[in-house]
Design a protein around this motif. Structure first.
Motif, PDB file in Angstrom:
ATOM      1  N   GLY A  66     -32.404  19.643   4.647  1.00  0.00           N
ATOM      2  CA  GLY A  66     -31.236  19.894   5.486  1.00  0.00           C
ATOM      3  C   GLY A  66     -31.501  20.897   6.592  1.00  0.00           C
ATOM      4  N   THR A  67     -32.195  21.966   6.246  1.00  0.00           N
ATOM      5  CA  THR A  67     -32.510  22.999   7.227  1.00  0.00           C
ATOM      6  C   THR A  67     -33.398  22.445   8.337  1.00  0.00           C
ATOM      7  N   VAL A  68     -34.411  21.679   7.943  1.00  0.00           N
ATOM      8  CA  VAL A  68     -35.331  21.095   8.922  1.00  0.00           C
ATOM      9  C   VAL A  68     -34.614  20.065   9.790  1.00  0.00           C
ATOM     10  N   LEU A  69     -33.791  19.221   9.188  1.00  0.00           N
ATOM     11  CA  LEU A  69     -33.058  18.212   9.944  1.00  0.00           C
ATOM     12  C   LEU A  69     -32.083  18.860  10.917  1.00  0.00           C
ATOM     13  N   ALA A  70     -31.354  19.876  10.466  1.00  0.00           N
ATOM     14  CA  ALA A  70     -30.400  20.560  11.351  1.00  0.00           C
ATOM     15  C   ALA A  70     -31.111  21.227  12.522  1.00  0.00           C
ATOM     16  N   ALA A  71     -32.210  21.930  12.261  1.00  0.00           N
ATOM     17  CA  ALA A  71     -32.942  22.610  13.340  1.00  0.00           C
ATOM     18  C   ALA A  71     -33.527  21.601  14.323  1.00  0.00           C
ATOM     19  N   SER A  72     -34.065  20.511  13.803  1.00  0.00           N
ATOM     20  CA  SER A  72     -34.687  19.498  14.668  1.00  0.00           C
ATOM     21  C   SER A  72     -33.654  18.821  15.565  1.00  0.00           C
ATOM     22  N   THR A  73     -32.531  18.407  14.991  1.00  0.00           N
ATOM     23  CA  THR A  73     -31.513  17.729  15.800  1.00  0.00           C
ATOM     24  C   THR A  73     -30.855  18.690  16.778  1.00  0.00           C
ATOM     25  N   ARG A  74     -30.644  19.928  16.356  1.00  0.00           N
ATOM     26  CA  ARG A  74     -30.057  20.928  17.273  1.00  0.00           C
ATOM     27  C   ARG A  74     -30.969  21.129  18.486  1.00  0.00           C
ATOM     28  N   ARG A  75     -32.267  21.260  18.237  1.00  0.00           N
ATOM     29  CA  ARG A  75     -33.207  21.497  19.344  1.00  0.00           C
ATOM     30  C   ARG A  75     -33.336  20.262  20.226  1.00  0.00           C
ATOM     31  N   LEU A  76     -33.350  19.077  19.640  1.00  0.00           N
ATOM     32  CA  LEU A  76     -33.389  17.847  20.443  1.00  0.00           C
ATOM     33  C   LEU A  76     -32.145  17.739  21.322  1.00  0.00           C
ATOM     34  N   LYS A  77     -30.993  18.056  20.763  1.00  0.00           N
ATOM     35  CA  LYS A  77     -29.738  18.006  21.524  1.00  0.00           C
ATOM     36  C   LYS A  77     -29.799  18.968  22.709  1.00  0.00           C
ATOM     37  N   GLU A  78     -30.277  20.181  22.461  1.00  0.00           N
ATOM     38  CA  GLU A  78     -30.386  21.178  23.526  1.00  0.00           C
ATOM     39  C   GLU A  78     -31.411  20.757  24.581  1.00  0.00           C
ATOM     40  N   ALA A  79     -32.574  20.279  24.154  1.00  0.00           N
ATOM     41  CA  ALA A  79     -33.660  19.946  25.076  1.00  0.00           C
ATOM     42  C   ALA A  79     -33.335  18.752  25.966  1.00  0.00           C
ATOM     43  N   THR A  80     -32.447  17.884  25.497  1.00  0.00           N
ATOM     44  CA  THR A  80     -32.140  16.660  26.257  1.00  0.00           C
ATOM     45  C   THR A  80     -30.734  16.668  26.850  1.00  0.00           C
ATOM     46  N   ASP A  81     -29.974  17.724  26.607  1.00  0.00           N
ATOM     47  CA  ASP A  81     -28.569  17.775  27.040  1.00  0.00           C
ATOM     48  C   ASP A  81     -27.766  16.600  26.492  1.00  0.00           C
ATOM     49  N   ALA A  82     -28.066  16.199  25.263  1.00  0.00           N
ATOM     50  CA  ALA A  82     -27.376  15.074  24.637  1.00  0.00           C
ATOM     51  C   ALA A  82     -25.996  15.496  24.142  1.00  0.00           C
ATOM     52  N   ASP A  83     -25.109  14.512  24.017  1.00  0.00           N
ATOM     53  CA  ASP A  83     -23.794  14.749  23.440  1.00  0.00           C
ATOM     54  C   ASP A  83     -23.888  14.828  21.918  1.00  0.00           C
ATOM     55  N   ILE A  84     -24.807  14.043  21.355  1.00  0.00           N
ATOM     56  CA  ILE A  84     -24.966  13.921  19.905  1.00  0.00           C
ATOM     57  C   ILE A  84     -26.390  13.425  19.638  1.00  0.00           C
ATOM     58  N   VAL A  85     -26.868  13.634  18.445  1.00  0.00           N
ATOM     59  CA  VAL A  85     -28.150  13.059  18.041  1.00  0.00           C
ATOM     60  C   VAL A  85     -27.872  12.117  16.879  1.00  0.00           C
ATOM     61  N   TYR A  86     -28.096  10.827  17.107  1.00  0.00           N
ATOM     62  CA  TYR A  86     -27.955   9.849  16.034  1.00  0.00           C
ATOM     63  C   TYR A  86     -29.154   9.960  15.112  1.00  0.00           C
ATOM     64  N   ILE A  87     -28.934   9.697  13.831  1.00  0.00           N
ATOM     65  CA  ILE A  87     -30.008   9.706  12.844  1.00  0.00           C
ATOM     66  C   ILE A  87     -30.013   8.348  12.158  1.00  0.00           C
ATOM     67  N   TYR A  88     -31.162   7.691  12.219  1.00  0.00           N
ATOM     68  CA  TYR A  88     -31.315   6.380  11.596  1.00  0.00           C
ATOM     69  C   TYR A  88     -32.426   6.439  10.555  1.00  0.00           C
ATOM     70  N   ILE A  89     -32.194   5.804   9.428  1.00  0.00           N
ATOM     71  CA  ILE A  89     -33.254   5.575   8.454  1.00  0.00           C
ATOM     72  C   ILE A  89     -33.158   4.101   8.093  1.00  0.00           C
ATOM     73  N   PHE A  90     -34.199   3.344   8.412  1.00  0.00           N
ATOM     74  CA  PHE A  90     -34.174   1.918   8.135  1.00  0.00           C
ATOM     75  C   PHE A  90     -34.887   1.577   6.833  1.00  0.00           C
ATOM     76  N   GLY A  91     -36.123   2.012   6.665  1.00  0.00           N
ATOM     77  CA  GLY A  91     -36.819   1.857   5.408  1.00  0.00           C
ATOM     78  C   GLY A  91     -37.516   0.548   5.147  1.00  0.00           C
ATOM     79  N   ASP A  92     -37.395  -0.436   6.018  1.00  0.00           N
ATOM     80  CA  ASP A  92     -38.028  -1.721   5.751  1.00  0.00           C
ATOM     81  C   ASP A  92     -39.323  -1.930   6.531  1.00  0.00           C
TER      82      ASP A  92
END
Length: 156
Positions: A66-92
């Motif tokens: 959780g800590t790693v996912l939160a930090a990664s998405t927060r930084r991606l959002k900041e670095a790209t000026d995104a409104d949101i960061v979608y997270i996908y896990i497909f697995g196939d």
């Protein structure tokens, strides 16, 4: 897929082949940013240990997830000026757990189907499939490297 054949288990040795650049890692996790995408800052978060599904997380991987996912998405959002960061896990596609982190802004290529426009699939030499929208041109590699550098700096 045996671990010995898994491109994600090869880490940095497979980055060129997978068209990505490492921006951060610790003892358990690795974050890379794609260098062949229509979504600025599109990234992959994956455990270093070869596991197929999120349900196989345990120990320190599970504790830090959780800590790693939160930090990664927060930084991606900041670095790209995104409104949101979608997270996908497909697995196939590749039997090594990896989360697709997709920064999203209104009007970009993403929608509730992941990518807008006329879609085509490209089979890569390593067996993976790249999904491409014919309506959105690839983002120049230099721009993607710039975003990767901004994410890298923020996670140090």
């Amino acid at each position: 897929m045996p671990e010995s054949d898994c491109p994600m288990c090869r880490g940095a040795a497979a980055d060129d082949e997978l068209e990505r650049t490492r921006v951060w890692e610790d003892a358990y996790w690795r974050l890379t940013v794609s260098l062949a995408t229509i979504v600025p800052g599109f990234a992959y978060l994956e455990p270093k240990r070869h596991i197929a599904f999120i349900t196989e997380l345990d120990g320190e991987e599970a504790r830090t997830f959780g800590t790693v996912l939160a930090a990664s998405t927060r930084r991606l959002k900041e670095a790209t000026d995104a409104d949101i960061v979608y997270i996908y896990i497909f697995g196939d596609g590749v039997p090594h757990l990896h989360l697709h982190l997709a920064p999203h802004r209104a009007g970009d290529a993403l929608n509730d189907q992941m990518i807008r426009g006329e879609i085509t699939e490209e089979k890569m030499p390593n067996g993976m499939t790249r999904i491409v929208s014919l309506d959105f041109p690839p983002i120049p590699r230099e721009r993607l490297l710039e975003i990767a550098a901004r994410v890298r700096e923020g996670l140090r």
